[in-house]
Design a protein around this motif. Sequence first.
Motif, PDB file in Angstrom:
ATOM      1  N   VAL A 116       0.910  -1.140   0.265  1.00  0.00           N
ATOM      2  CA  VAL A 116      -0.186  -0.275   0.163  1.00  0.00           C
ATOM      3  C   VAL A 116       0.911   1.288   0.000  1.00  0.00           C
ATOM      4  CG1 VAL A 116      -0.248   0.043   2.627  1.00  0.00           C
ATOM      5  CG2 VAL A 116      -1.616   1.107   1.241  1.00  0.00           C
ATOM      6  N   ASN A 117       0.680   2.392  -0.945  1.00  0.00           N
ATOM      7  CA  ASN A 117       1.269   3.586  -1.080  1.00  0.00           C
ATOM      8  C   ASN A 117       0.205   4.632  -0.462  1.00  0.00           C
ATOM      9  OD1 ASN A 117       2.062   5.609  -3.675  1.00  0.00           O
ATOM     10  ND2 ASN A 117       3.011   5.317  -2.029  1.00  0.00           N
ATOM     11  N   TRP A 118       0.657   5.250   0.743  1.00  0.00           N
ATOM     12  CA  TRP A 118      -0.315   6.224   1.305  1.00  0.00           C
ATOM     13  C   TRP A 118       0.492   7.585   1.510  1.00  0.00           C
ATOM     14  CZ3 TRP A 118       2.500   3.117   4.305  1.00  0.00           C
ATOM     15  CH2 TRP A 118       2.941   3.399   5.447  1.00  0.00           C
ATOM     16  N   TYR A 119      -0.209   8.646   1.903  1.00  0.00           N
ATOM     17  CA  TYR A 119       0.553   9.826   2.171  1.00  0.00           C
ATOM     18  C   TYR A 119       0.334  10.480   3.642  1.00  0.00           C
ATOM     19  CZ  TYR A 119       2.259  14.390   1.138  1.00  0.00           C
ATOM     20  OH  TYR A 119       3.051  15.496   1.068  1.00  0.00           O
ATOM     21  N   ASP A 120       1.364  10.873   4.195  1.00  0.00           N
ATOM     22  CA  ASP A 120       1.585  11.328   5.572  1.00  0.00           C
ATOM     23  C   ASP A 120       2.790  12.420   5.750  1.00  0.00           C
ATOM     24  OD1 ASP A 120       2.011  11.859   8.225  1.00  0.00           O
ATOM     25  OD2 ASP A 120       2.687  10.007   8.753  1.00  0.00           O
ATOM     26  N   ASN A 121       2.443  13.530   5.184  1.00  0.00           N
ATOM     27  CA  ASN A 121       3.471  14.720   4.795  1.00  0.00           C
ATOM     28  C   ASN A 121       4.339  14.402   3.772  1.00  0.00           C
ATOM     29  OD1 ASN A 121       2.323  16.665   6.788  1.00  0.00           O
ATOM     30  ND2 ASN A 121       3.228  15.419   8.332  1.00  0.00           N
ATOM     31  N   ALA A 122       4.250  13.012   3.524  1.00  0.00           N
ATOM     32  CA  ALA A 122       5.326  12.708   2.347  1.00  0.00           C
ATOM     33  C   ALA A 122       4.472  11.285   2.071  1.00  0.00           C
ATOM     34  CB  ALA A 122       6.597  12.245   2.819  1.00  0.00           C
ATOM     35  N   TRP A 123       4.762  10.725   0.876  1.00  0.00           N
ATOM     36  CA  TRP A 123       4.399   9.296   0.435  1.00  0.00           C
ATOM     37  C   TRP A 123       5.299   8.391   1.075  1.00  0.00           C
ATOM     38  CZ3 TRP A 123      -0.021   8.443  -2.028  1.00  0.00           C
ATOM     39  CH2 TRP A 123      -0.755   9.381  -2.589  1.00  0.00           C
ATOM     40  N   HIS A 124       4.347   7.086   1.642  1.00  0.00           N
ATOM     41  CA  HIS A 124       5.136   6.148   2.115  1.00  0.00           C
ATOM     42  C   HIS A 124       4.502   4.712   1.592  1.00  0.00           C
ATOM     43  CE1 HIS A 124       6.325   8.454   5.785  1.00  0.00           C
ATOM     44  NE2 HIS A 124       5.241   9.224   5.675  1.00  0.00           N
ATOM     45  N   TRP A 125       5.340   3.811   1.728  1.00  0.00           N
ATOM     46  CA  TRP A 125       4.922   2.625   1.004  1.00  0.00           C
ATOM     47  C   TRP A 125       5.127   1.542   2.217  1.00  0.00           C
ATOM     48  CZ3 TRP A 125       3.502   0.685  -3.731  1.00  0.00           C
ATOM     49  CH2 TRP A 125       3.868   1.662  -4.779  1.00  0.00           C
ATOM     50  N   GLN A 126       4.155   0.482   2.451  1.00  0.00           N
ATOM     51  CA  GLN A 126       3.910  -0.553   3.275  1.00  0.00           C
ATOM     52  C   GLN A 126       3.820  -2.002   2.631  1.00  0.00           C
ATOM     53  OE1 GLN A 126       2.549  -0.030   7.239  1.00  0.00           O
ATOM     54  NE2 GLN A 126       1.158  -1.784   6.863  1.00  0.00           N
ATOM     55  N   ASP A 127       4.553  -2.983   2.986  1.00  0.00           N
ATOM     56  CA  ASP A 127       4.424  -4.190   2.506  1.00  0.00           C
ATOM     57  C   ASP A 127       3.301  -4.955   3.452  1.00  0.00           C
ATOM     58  OD1 ASP A 127       4.574  -6.999   1.899  1.00  0.00           O
ATOM     59  OD2 ASP A 127       6.785  -7.038   2.294  1.00  0.00           O
ATOM     60  N   GLN A 128       2.389  -5.482   3.017  1.00  0.00           N
ATOM     61  CA  GLN A 128       1.376  -5.836   3.614  1.00  0.00           C
ATOM     62  C   GLN A 128       1.547  -7.373   3.973  1.00  0.00           C
ATOM     63  OE1 GLN A 128       0.230  -2.872   4.509  1.00  0.00           O
ATOM     64  NE2 GLN A 128      -2.007  -3.588   4.244  1.00  0.00           N
ATOM     65  N   GLY A 129       2.760  -7.789   3.664  1.00  0.00           N
ATOM     66  CA  GLY A 129       3.125  -9.307   4.129  1.00  0.00           C
ATOM     67  C   GLY A 129       2.568 -10.468   3.412  1.00  0.00           C
ATOM     68  N   ARG A 130       1.939 -10.334   2.660  1.00  0.00           N
ATOM     69  CA  ARG A 130       1.189 -11.578   1.859  1.00  0.00           C
ATOM     70  C   ARG A 130       1.478 -11.518   0.271  1.00  0.00           C
ATOM     71  NH1 ARG A 130      -2.167 -14.959   5.441  1.00  0.00           N
ATOM     72  NH2 ARG A 130      -1.550 -14.398   7.572  1.00  0.00           N
ATOM     73  N   THR A 131       1.504 -12.575  -0.448  1.00  0.00           N
ATOM     74  CA  THR A 131       1.800 -12.785  -1.843  1.00  0.00           C
ATOM     75  C   THR A 131       0.337 -12.691  -2.373  1.00  0.00           C
ATOM     76  OG1 THR A 131       1.909 -15.003  -1.735  1.00  0.00           O
ATOM     77  CG2 THR A 131       4.031 -13.661  -1.963  1.00  0.00           C
ATOM     78  N   ILE A 132       0.086 -12.182  -3.513  1.00  0.00           N
ATOM     79  CA  ILE A 132      -1.125 -11.986  -4.252  1.00  0.00           C
ATOM     80  C   ILE A 132      -0.808 -12.489  -5.890  1.00  0.00           C
ATOM     81  CG2 ILE A 132      -2.244 -10.448  -2.838  1.00  0.00           C
ATOM     82  CD1 ILE A 132      -2.093  -8.469  -4.823  1.00  0.00           C
ATOM     83  N   THR A 133      -1.590 -12.840  -6.549  1.00  0.00           N
ATOM     84  CA  THR A 133      -1.458 -13.241  -7.735  1.00  0.00           C
ATOM     85  C   THR A 133      -2.030 -12.603  -9.056  1.00  0.00           C
ATOM     86  OG1 THR A 133      -3.056 -14.945  -8.057  1.00  0.00           O
ATOM     87  CG2 THR A 133      -1.073 -15.410  -7.174  1.00  0.00           C
ATOM     88  N   ASP A 134      -2.876 -11.702  -8.555  1.00  0.00           N
ATOM     89  CA  ASP A 134      -3.645 -10.744  -9.455  1.00  0.00           C
ATOM     90  C   ASP A 134      -3.753  -9.343  -9.031  1.00  0.00           C
ATOM     91  OD1 ASP A 134      -4.453 -12.292 -12.083  1.00  0.00           O
ATOM     92  OD2 ASP A 134      -4.899 -13.468 -10.643  1.00  0.00           O
ATOM     93  N   SER A 135      -4.255  -8.035  -9.615  1.00  0.00           N
ATOM     94  CA  SER A 135      -4.417  -6.945  -9.208  1.00  0.00           C
ATOM     95  C   SER A 135      -5.566  -6.965  -8.256  1.00  0.00           C
ATOM     96  CB  SER A 135      -4.939  -5.989 -10.288  1.00  0.00           C
ATOM     97  OG  SER A 135      -4.006  -6.032 -11.496  1.00  0.00           O
ATOM     98  N   PRO A 136      -5.232  -6.135  -7.150  1.00  0.00           N
ATOM     99  CA  PRO A 136      -6.265  -6.076  -5.941  1.00  0.00           C
ATOM    100  C   PRO A 136      -7.385  -5.409  -6.265  1.00  0.00           C
ATOM    101  CG  PRO A 136      -4.663  -4.617  -5.317  1.00  0.00           C
ATOM    102  CD  PRO A 136      -4.033  -5.243  -6.880  1.00  0.00           C
ATOM    103  N   ASN A 137      -8.281  -5.415  -5.132  1.00  0.00           N
ATOM    104  CA  ASN A 137      -9.642  -4.217  -5.454  1.00  0.00           C
ATOM    105  C   ASN A 137      -9.870  -3.751  -4.186  1.00  0.00           C
ATOM    106  OD1 ASN A 137     -12.752  -4.162  -5.873  1.00  0.00           O
ATOM    107  ND2 ASN A 137     -11.562  -2.966  -7.160  1.00  0.00           N
TER     108      ASN A 137
END
Length: 332
Positions: A116-137
């Motif tokens: 997930v890419n989110w904003y808090d005075n700057a853009w941040h990235w976080q690994d949600q910790g699990r693999t997926i095989t297609d685009s999320p919704n």
Amino acid sequence: MVKRILVLGLGLAMAWGAAGSFGAAPTSAAPAAVQSQWSWQDQGRSVTGSSSTVSHNGNLYVFTRRPDGNLWVNYWHENAWHWQDQGRSITGSPSAVSHNGNLYVFARRPDGNLWVNWYDNAWHWQDQGRTITDSPNALSHNGNLYAFARRPDGNLWVNYWHENAWHWQDQTRTITGSPNAISHNGNLYAFARRPDGNLWVNYWHENAWHWQDQGRSITDSPSTVSHNGNLYVFARRPDGNLWVNWYDNAWKWQDQGRTITGSPSALSHNANLYVFARRPDAKLWVNWYDNAWKWQDQGRTITDSPSTVSHNGNLYAFARRPDTNLWVNYWA
């Protein structure tokens, strides 16, 4: 993560409130320049695949993957379009959502994980910790944030934010392709194609998850929309036509009468219902309802499924054209 989410909305508003805070020079024309007709505009940069569009805090954002592999955002702010590199590579299409005054973008990265890419005075990235095989919704529902995706076991899973923590849950049934989720009349629904080829719905009702077979086969990911109190699901069926599965005291199916290629994009706008899709002539078409169903050729070819949004009273459909650039077809 908790503190970042709490302050994201304020930080985003402050940062984007300054002229020229982010990104490159704007493109030449503004969507509101032409009144009461359909127009096309080249957004000026090449993209690779479909985009995700969201209206957030009075601005319009289009998230997409560019040829460098990175996630980029094309956004409308202070009467101009801007582009910004989000700094990390993604695979497939992103899914953007406005939630509790904050902006989030979910995507699969080259390590296979959901991020997930989110904003808090700057853009941040976080690994949600699990693999997926297609685009999320991703979507916002009853004060919580959800991202549905297919995992390597083939099952539908949901990654959700609840009581100040991220959780993962196995929805226990296999799906093929990407799901499409929606919040409707206080309930949560995730529609997807299952290995039998049929459209199925996984829904939360009366404090429990349920699965239901919608009874007809589809060939691509569906698109869902809540409109005038009813729930609609649009998808391509094996005959190649666009069909709608909708609920009005009972589930019904209807053939929309024209062939499409790929997944449609549906939305409710100014009391009417619209579905955008690519047809076999490669052009963008719109199927809309105004006392009767109608089809219209939007006049330009596209190469991927469109992404649509209703923003500040105007209607926008973003898509990649044969020159590989992102374009917008808008009614204003």
